[in-house]
Design an enzyme around this catalytic site. Sequence first.
Site, PDB file in Angstrom:
ATOM      1  N   LYS A 130      -2.729 -23.884   7.305  1.00  0.00           N
ATOM      2  CA  LYS A 130      -4.041 -23.388   6.869  1.00  0.00           C
ATOM      3  C   LYS A 130      -3.976 -23.076   5.372  1.00  0.00           C
ATOM      4  O   LYS A 130      -3.409 -22.071   4.953  1.00  0.00           O
ATOM      5  CB  LYS A 130      -4.449 -22.120   7.630  1.00  0.00           C
ATOM      6  CG  LYS A 130      -5.940 -21.846   7.414  1.00  0.00           C
ATOM      7  CD  LYS A 130      -6.339 -20.409   7.589  1.00  0.00           C
ATOM      8  CE  LYS A 130      -6.084 -19.533   6.406  1.00  0.00           C
ATOM      9  NZ  LYS A 130      -6.812 -19.915   5.179  1.00  0.00           N
ATOM     10  N   GLY A 181       0.967 -14.405   0.654  1.00  0.00           N
ATOM     11  CA  GLY A 181      -0.331 -13.906   0.215  1.00  0.00           C
ATOM     12  C   GLY A 181      -0.238 -12.436  -0.138  1.00  0.00           C
ATOM     13  O   GLY A 181       0.840 -11.927  -0.474  1.00  0.00           O
ATOM     14  N   SER A 182      -1.363 -11.763  -0.033  1.00  0.00           N
ATOM     15  CA  SER A 182      -1.431 -10.371  -0.476  1.00  0.00           C
ATOM     16  C   SER A 182      -0.735  -9.430   0.506  1.00  0.00           C
ATOM     17  O   SER A 182      -0.562  -9.743   1.694  1.00  0.00           O
ATOM     18  CB  SER A 182      -2.896  -9.958  -0.622  1.00  0.00           C
ATOM     19  OG  SER A 182      -3.529 -10.039   0.638  1.00  0.00           O
ATOM     20  N   VAL A 225      -3.164  -8.496   3.526  1.00  0.00           N
ATOM     21  CA  VAL A 225      -3.296  -9.467   4.622  1.00  0.00           C
ATOM     22  C   VAL A 225      -1.948  -9.654   5.332  1.00  0.00           C
ATOM     23  O   VAL A 225      -1.880  -9.707   6.565  1.00  0.00           O
ATOM     24  CB  VAL A 225      -3.859 -10.818   4.103  1.00  0.00           C
ATOM     25  CG1 VAL A 225      -3.871 -11.857   5.209  1.00  0.00           C
ATOM     26  CG2 VAL A 225      -5.267 -10.624   3.542  1.00  0.00           C
ATOM     27  N   GLY A 226      -0.875  -9.716   4.562  1.00  0.00           N
ATOM     28  CA  GLY A 226       0.447  -9.890   5.171  1.00  0.00           C
ATOM     29  C   GLY A 226       0.767  -8.768   6.141  1.00  0.00           C
ATOM     30  O   GLY A 226       1.260  -8.993   7.263  1.00  0.00           O
ATOM     31  N   GLU A 284       5.959 -13.440   2.516  1.00  0.00           N
ATOM     32  CA  GLU A 284       6.208 -13.078   1.103  1.00  0.00           C
ATOM     33  C   GLU A 284       4.884 -12.589   0.531  1.00  0.00           C
ATOM     34  O   GLU A 284       3.847 -13.238   0.719  1.00  0.00           O
ATOM     35  CB  GLU A 284       6.707 -14.296   0.319  1.00  0.00           C
ATOM     36  CG  GLU A 284       8.068 -14.824   0.771  1.00  0.00           C
ATOM     37  CD  GLU A 284       9.238 -13.925   0.405  1.00  0.00           C
ATOM     38  OE1 GLU A 284       9.172 -13.242  -0.641  1.00  0.00           O
ATOM     39  OE2 GLU A 284      10.217 -13.894   1.170  1.00  0.00           O
ATOM     40  N   CYS A 334       2.224 -14.174  -8.323  1.00  0.00           N
ATOM     41  CA  CYS A 334       2.854 -13.023  -7.672  1.00  0.00           C
ATOM     42  C   CYS A 334       3.916 -12.441  -8.605  1.00  0.00           C
ATOM     43  O   CYS A 334       4.237 -11.265  -8.548  1.00  0.00           O
ATOM     44  CB  CYS A 334       3.477 -13.438  -6.356  1.00  0.00           C
ATOM     45  SG  CYS A 334       4.569 -14.853  -6.527  1.00  0.00           S
ATOM     46  N   GLU A 340      -0.986  -3.895  -7.625  1.00  0.00           N
ATOM     47  CA  GLU A 340      -1.022  -5.285  -8.078  1.00  0.00           C
ATOM     48  C   GLU A 340      -2.473  -5.605  -8.460  1.00  0.00           C
ATOM     49  O   GLU A 340      -3.379  -5.480  -7.638  1.00  0.00           O
ATOM     50  CB  GLU A 340      -0.578  -6.252  -6.974  1.00  0.00           C
ATOM     51  CG  GLU A 340      -0.566  -7.687  -7.478  1.00  0.00           C
ATOM     52  CD  GLU A 340      -0.305  -8.741  -6.399  1.00  0.00           C
ATOM     53  OE1 GLU A 340      -0.928  -8.672  -5.332  1.00  0.00           O
ATOM     54  OE2 GLU A 340       0.516  -9.636  -6.653  1.00  0.00           O
TER      55      GLU A 340
END
Length: 526
Positions: free
Chosen positions: A208, A260-261, A264-265, A284, A318, A418
């Site tokens: 995805k 990703g962020s 969400v992770g 990650e 990142c 971040e």
Amino acid sequence: MASSLPRVTYSNIGVDFSAVFARLSTSIETALAAPAELHPNLIGGAWDLAGTQYEARSPIDGKLLGRFVEAGPAEVGRAVAAARQACRGWAATPWQERVALLRRVAERLEAHKFAVAAACLREVGKSFGEAMGEVEEAVDLVRYYCDEMERNDGFRRPLQRAVAIEETSDVLRPYGVFAVIVPFNFPVALGIGMLTGALVAGNAVVLKPSPFAGLTGGWLARLCEEAGLPAGVLNLVCGGAVTGQALVDHPDVAGYAFIGSHAVGTKILRSVAAGPFNRPVIIEMGGKNPSYVTASADLDVAAEGVMRSAFGLQGQKCSSGSKVYVARAVYDDFMWRLVERTAALKIAPPLQPEVFMGPVIDENAAMRYRKACEEAGRDGKIRFGGTRLSGGVHDGGAYLQPTIVEGLAPGHRLNKDELFLPFLSVQPYDRLEDAIADGNDVLYGLTAGAYATDEAELELFLDRAEAGALYANRASGATTGAWPGVQTFCGWKGSGVAGKGGLGPYYVPQFMREQSRTIMRSGSGK
Ligand code: NAD
């Protein structure tokens, strides 16, 4: 011939790439002249249009990139079923054959690298160097993970014998179906890196991409098809959070690879942990990457490296450098060098090679920037930048000035969160150990950089910095620039989970589970 041209990496900044960039220009022109198309998903070897259509526009100029199909739970279910059906045969395929097929994927990517880089540049808003570097990295990633499979002889090895007639071996075996969920900022390298890790290990994949990056997502699926991967081994489902969540909720997905962020992770980790059984989640996440400029540093190298890592890709890496600690004795000298370099950067639609910064990805990012600059002006001092550019080409997207801020309190949220923006906070320090302790005092631990010629200072940095990738004295980037097999990339603390990162020797085994096999060869079986 493309092969006679130099390869763009993130480190070789002094090389003449004019011939490479001329080729890329031609590919960009071809892409701009082509009509926007409807891009289907790939499910079980068939290109599939079921689902709700949505449009994606380029952050560069708002032009239509194409129409894509959001896969809902039903389409995700079909993709997972197709992958499940394919994964037994794929796992049983000798690993050497899997490696050979994936090496063909790398070849196909290399053959199409200018077209893929043009697509990446248009959908993410990357500069020429960033777009070419990413595709070259992607090619090397596939090859590196294939090399790892070979170096480890398919991850099979004999174990010791407890008794003479007993034979035990150790095998790493695939899990089944892996969902691979990709962020927008490195859609080619991170997409292909995760899917190669999963596939070479013998899993089938449902990929995805980010909703911003359907063009390159489609490229990855077509390259796998072109290379001859069996139907169902690699499936593509486009869409955003709804599609991703459908993958997270699907009980037949055996493992997840996500980049990703942190928000969400963490959500994915918790959802999977709440499920009926535990499944591997290779994650990650973001960073808040500090660098340190000591009094022994070469200040020109330091200013160049800090500028590049803070503002390359508009601060949307990142690994972007987001704060820098400078020894008080050299603070003013460093600052004017940094501001001078930053003021010279070209910020424009990245359709010419000399453009260093393109637009940020969307209006949400522009809003975060406006808020950050307001806070910085109120609680500190903006030394450079702080405004959105407007007029002419800048009205086509969100073009933000690179911004350098000083005087923010160490605990200020702009020094902790971040931001994922072209925004750099600079602080003077008196003792390097205190600066490093403060740089470590964040949720994240992805990368860190230092500029020092004094060995004791370098040692202190290497010993104390809490991050998975450390760099010293690099003009190409204070905290940025990882490469397969050269700099491994592991998120510590809130930046990761596994304690083993991408681009290195411990990545592929994460996609496999261990099995020991003990066989009595003869005798009574005692
Ligand atoms: P994001 O977290 O918003 O999205 C990442 C992916 O998750 C996208 O494909 C998105 O559609 C999907 N997603 C969103 N909600 C979901 C849900 N509920 N369930 C499942 N999937 C869902 O990140 P982004 O804005 O695309 O990328 C930027 C972030 O990625 C930054 O935080 C950056 O630091 C991080 N990043 C980390 C690395 C690394 O190697 N550590 C590399 C690149 C980017």
